[in-house]
Design a protein around this motif. Structure first.
Motif, short mmCIF file in Angstrom:
data_model
loop_
_atom_site.label_atom_id
_atom_site.label_comp_id
_atom_site.label_asym_id
_atom_site.label_seq_id
_atom_site.Cartn_x
_atom_site.Cartn_y
_atom_site.Cartn_z
N ASP A 26 6.99 20.10 80.76
CA ASP A 26 5.84 20.72 81.41
C ASP A 26 6.33 21.90 82.17
OD1 ASP A 26 4.66 17.54 81.88
OD2 ASP A 26 3.86 18.75 80.10
N LEU A 27 7.41 21.68 82.87
CA LEU A 27 8.05 22.65 83.95
C LEU A 27 9.57 22.73 83.96
CD1 LEU A 27 7.36 24.08 86.62
CD2 LEU A 27 7.57 21.98 87.98
N ILE A 28 10.06 23.79 84.42
CA ILE A 28 11.48 23.81 84.36
C ILE A 28 11.70 24.30 85.79
CG2 ILE A 28 13.43 25.41 83.70
CD1 ILE A 28 12.14 25.86 80.99
N VAL A 29 12.62 23.97 86.43
CA VAL A 29 12.92 23.76 87.87
C VAL A 29 14.28 24.28 87.89
CG1 VAL A 29 13.06 23.18 90.23
CG2 VAL A 29 11.00 22.41 88.62
N MET A 30 14.76 25.62 88.44
CA MET A 30 16.11 25.93 88.60
C MET A 30 16.15 26.85 89.82
SD MET A 30 15.89 28.69 85.48
CE MET A 30 17.69 29.12 85.39
N GLY A 31 17.50 27.09 90.21
CA GLY A 31 17.76 27.83 91.20
C GLY A 31 17.69 29.41 90.89
N THR A 32 17.97 30.31 91.90
CA THR A 32 17.82 31.81 91.78
C THR A 32 19.06 32.31 90.95
OG1 THR A 32 18.46 31.98 93.83
CG2 THR A 32 16.00 32.24 93.26
N ARG A 33 20.24 31.67 91.60
CA ARG A 33 21.62 32.27 91.23
C ARG A 33 22.33 30.81 90.92
NH1 ARG A 33 23.45 36.63 95.47
NH2 ARG A 33 21.43 37.57 95.36
N GLY A 34 23.28 31.16 89.99
CA GLY A 34 24.17 29.98 89.72
C GLY A 34 25.48 30.22 90.51
N LEU A 35 26.56 29.44 90.02
CA LEU A 35 27.99 29.69 90.37
C LEU A 35 28.75 30.83 89.75
CD1 LEU A 35 28.92 25.87 90.55
CD2 LEU A 35 28.48 27.38 92.50
N SER A 36 28.41 31.27 88.67
CA SER A 36 29.27 32.26 87.64
C SER A 36 29.33 33.44 88.70
CB SER A 36 28.70 32.24 86.50
OG SER A 36 29.07 33.66 85.86
N ASP A 37 30.51 34.30 88.51
CA ASP A 37 30.37 35.63 89.27
C ASP A 37 29.90 36.53 88.58
OD1 ASP A 37 32.16 34.72 91.31
OD2 ASP A 37 33.93 35.28 90.33
N PHE A 38 29.62 36.29 87.08
CA PHE A 38 28.89 37.34 86.35
C PHE A 38 27.38 37.15 86.50
CE2 PHE A 38 27.14 38.23 82.08
CZ PHE A 38 27.52 39.81 82.00
N SER A 39 26.84 35.94 86.57
CA SER A 39 25.35 35.77 86.68
C SER A 39 25.20 36.15 88.13
CB SER A 39 25.34 34.35 86.49
OG SER A 39 25.60 33.57 87.46
N GLY A 40 26.12 36.15 89.30
CA GLY A 40 25.85 36.61 90.55
C GLY A 40 25.55 37.89 90.42
N LEU A 41 26.43 38.82 89.66
CA LEU A 41 26.41 40.17 89.75
C LEU A 41 25.00 40.87 89.06
CD1 LEU A 41 30.03 41.26 88.09
CD2 LEU A 41 29.05 41.79 90.47
N LEU A 42 24.69 40.20 88.06
CA LEU A 42 23.26 40.13 87.63
C LEU A 42 21.98 39.81 88.14
CD1 LEU A 42 24.14 39.72 83.68
CD2 LEU A 42 24.13 41.82 85.08
N VAL A 43 22.17 38.96 89.33
CA VAL A 43 21.37 38.48 90.22
C VAL A 43 20.20 37.73 89.56
CG1 VAL A 43 19.71 39.20 92.31
CG2 VAL A 43 21.83 40.91 91.84
N GLY A 44 20.69 36.66 89.06
CA GLY A 44 19.71 35.65 88.48
C GLY A 44 19.20 36.10 87.23
#
Length: 122
Positions: A86-104
């Motif tokens: 019914d719901l997905i809960v997650m953080g705004t950013r992860g550990l990956s440098d690549f995903s950090g560059l793309l800001v979430g």
């Protein structure tokens, strides 16, 4: 209200905050939490997260999966569908440098393609 919650974690500070939010929601709603650890390079079992939720009195299950770069968001969305969440809960950013560059970027993709509400925690 939320009977089945998917908690997507990766061990980052943001995912620890998401764990606390999912715990609070599950406790208030009497819901269950399925912890999904998706990692692009190797597997890390979500044991710490599961133990924290159990200590909070939340019914919890979990799994760790490996995903290729670019397929993390679809993996999260597919897991939510398969568990009937019914719901997905997650953080705004992860550990990956690549995903950090793309800001979430993963959170952004999940928000736009999930079939259920998504709570993104900072």
């Amino acid at each position: 209200m939320f009977e089945k919650i998917l908690l997507a974690v990766d061990g980052s500070d943001h995912s620890r905050q998401a764990t606390a939010a999912a715990s609070g929601i599950a406790t208030k709603s009497g819901g269950t939490v399925h912890v999904l650890h998706v990692h692009e390079a190797g597997l890390v079992a979500p044991v710490e997260t599961i133990k924290q939720l159990e200590a909070d009195g939340v019914e919890v299950s979990g799994q760790a999966v490996s995903a290729r770069s670019g397929s993390v968001a679809p993996t999260i969305i597919d897991a939510a569908r398969s568990f009937g969440c019914d719901l997905i809960v997650m953080g705004t950013r992860g550990l990956s440098d690549f995903s950090g560059l793309l800001v979430g970027s993963i959170a952004h993709k999940v928000i736009h393609h999930a079939d259920c509400p998504v709570l993104v925690v900072r």
